[in-house]
Design a protein around this motif. Structure first.
Motif, PDB file in Angstrom:
ATOM      1  N   ASP A 174      76.953 -38.712 -15.559  1.00 59.22           N
ATOM      2  CA  ASP A 174      77.920 -39.771 -15.299  1.00 59.22           C
ATOM      3  C   ASP A 174      78.852 -39.993 -16.480  1.00 59.22           C
ATOM      4  O   ASP A 174      79.945 -40.536 -16.334  1.00 59.22           O
ATOM      5  N   THR A 175      78.459 -39.579 -17.662  1.00 59.75           N
ATOM      6  CA  THR A 175      79.285 -39.781 -18.847  1.00 59.75           C
ATOM      7  C   THR A 175      80.354 -38.709 -18.993  1.00 59.75           C
ATOM      8  O   THR A 175      81.375 -38.923 -19.620  1.00 59.75           O
ATOM      9  N   ALA A 176      80.151 -37.542 -18.413  1.00 62.83           N
ATOM     10  CA  ALA A 176      81.111 -36.448 -18.527  1.00 62.83           C
ATOM     11  C   ALA A 176      81.903 -36.338 -17.218  1.00 62.83           C
ATOM     12  O   ALA A 176      81.351 -36.486 -16.141  1.00 62.83           O
ATOM     13  N   PRO A 177      83.220 -36.086 -17.305  1.00 64.16           N
ATOM     14  CA  PRO A 177      84.004 -35.955 -16.066  1.00 64.16           C
ATOM     15  C   PRO A 177      83.656 -34.668 -15.328  1.00 64.16           C
ATOM     16  O   PRO A 177      83.215 -33.691 -15.933  1.00 64.16           O
ATOM     17  N   ASN A 178      83.843 -34.713 -14.033  1.00 66.29           N
ATOM     18  CA  ASN A 178      83.601 -33.531 -13.213  1.00 66.29           C
ATOM     19  C   ASN A 178      84.706 -32.513 -13.446  1.00 66.29           C
ATOM     20  O   ASN A 178      85.767 -32.823 -13.985  1.00 66.29           O
ATOM     21  N   TYR A 179      84.463 -31.302 -13.008  1.00 69.91           N
ATOM     22  CA  TYR A 179      85.480 -30.261 -13.128  1.00 69.91           C
ATOM     23  C   TYR A 179      86.583 -30.507 -12.113  1.00 69.91           C
ATOM     24  O   TYR A 179      86.330 -30.973 -11.012  1.00 69.91           O
ATOM     25  N   GLN A 180      87.820 -30.201 -12.476  1.00 66.58           N
ATOM     26  CA  GLN A 180      88.949 -30.344 -11.574  1.00 66.58           C
ATOM     27  C   GLN A 180      89.418 -28.957 -11.155  1.00 66.58           C
ATOM     28  O   GLN A 180      89.720 -28.125 -12.000  1.00 66.58           O
ATOM     29  N   PHE A 181      89.441 -28.739  -9.874  1.00 67.52           N
ATOM     30  CA  PHE A 181      90.007 -27.513  -9.354  1.00 67.52           C
ATOM     31  C   PHE A 181      91.477 -27.788  -9.084  1.00 67.52           C
ATOM     32  O   PHE A 181      91.825 -28.777  -8.460  1.00 67.52           O
ATOM     33  N   MET A 182      92.344 -26.930  -9.571  1.00 65.58           N
ATOM     34  CA  MET A 182      93.789 -27.092  -9.454  1.00 65.58           C
ATOM     35  C   MET A 182      94.237 -28.431 -10.055  1.00 65.58           C
ATOM     36  O   MET A 182      94.678 -29.339  -9.345  1.00 65.58           O
TER      37      MET A 182
END
Length: 183
Positions: A22-30
């Motif tokens: 929850d502390t790290a952002p998720n990966y963004q595709f495009m």
């Protein structure tokens, strides 16, 4: 064997749960879809070839719009009065539909019988609406269509409210009212 399956299931669940932080952002595709570049309105970056990119091609006609070639002048009115004829044949003329449209758009001023005694005239909100059978008024299909399209005197244009076919239905109904008043 049952113990091994339980351990494998527990390991898969622990791996799946441990990947989410929850502390790290998720990966963004495009990522460019989420964080678009900002442009100044009508700036150079938005239109590299200039503002002409937004203008329609010269000579193009908007979809659903049929241009009317007769001008909005007195000469144009006289030309329409003398030469313009309805493109609808007798099977396409629907007087019931013409009456409904006439009652909605025209009857309030011109009266439901075409006698110039609509509700606004009776309440003296608008004055000087002539009857369709007045002497010296040669109403033709062309003059009526031109008046509906451009308006005349205090009457505004109804070109935006009625499409071409509806205008001709109203013209047919107005000519019927004129014939009824002359009897």
């Amino acid at each position: 064997m049952k113990g091994l399956i339980k351990i494998l299931v527990l390991a898969v669940v622990l791996i799946a749960v441990s990947c989410k932080k929850d502390t790290a952002p998720n990966y963004q595709f495009m990522p460019n879809m989420y964080q678009s570049e900002g442009y100044e309105t009508y700036g150079e970056a938005a239109f590299p070839n200039g503002i002409e990119a937004q203008l329609p091609a010269q000579g193009s006609v908007a979809r659903g719009y049929i241009p009317f070639d007769i001008e909005n002048t007195t000469e144009g009115y006289e030309l329409a009065k003398a030469t313009l004829m309805s493109p609808l044949d007798s099977t396409q003329v629907n007087l019931e539909r013409g009456k409904k449209l006439y009652d909605i758009y025209c009857g309030i001023c011109h009266g439901n019988k075409g006698d110039g005694q609509g509700k606004l005239v009776k309440r003296e909100k608008i004055l000087g609406i002539p009857s369709y059978d007045d002497a010296g008024r040669a109403i033709t299909a062309g003059s009526t269509y031109h008046t509906i399209y451009y308006g005349k005197n205090a009457m505004g244009s109804y070109a935006n409210q009625l499409n071409e076919e509806e205008r001709w239905q109203v013209v047919s109904y107005v000519l019927k009212l004129k014939a009824d008043l002359e009897k």
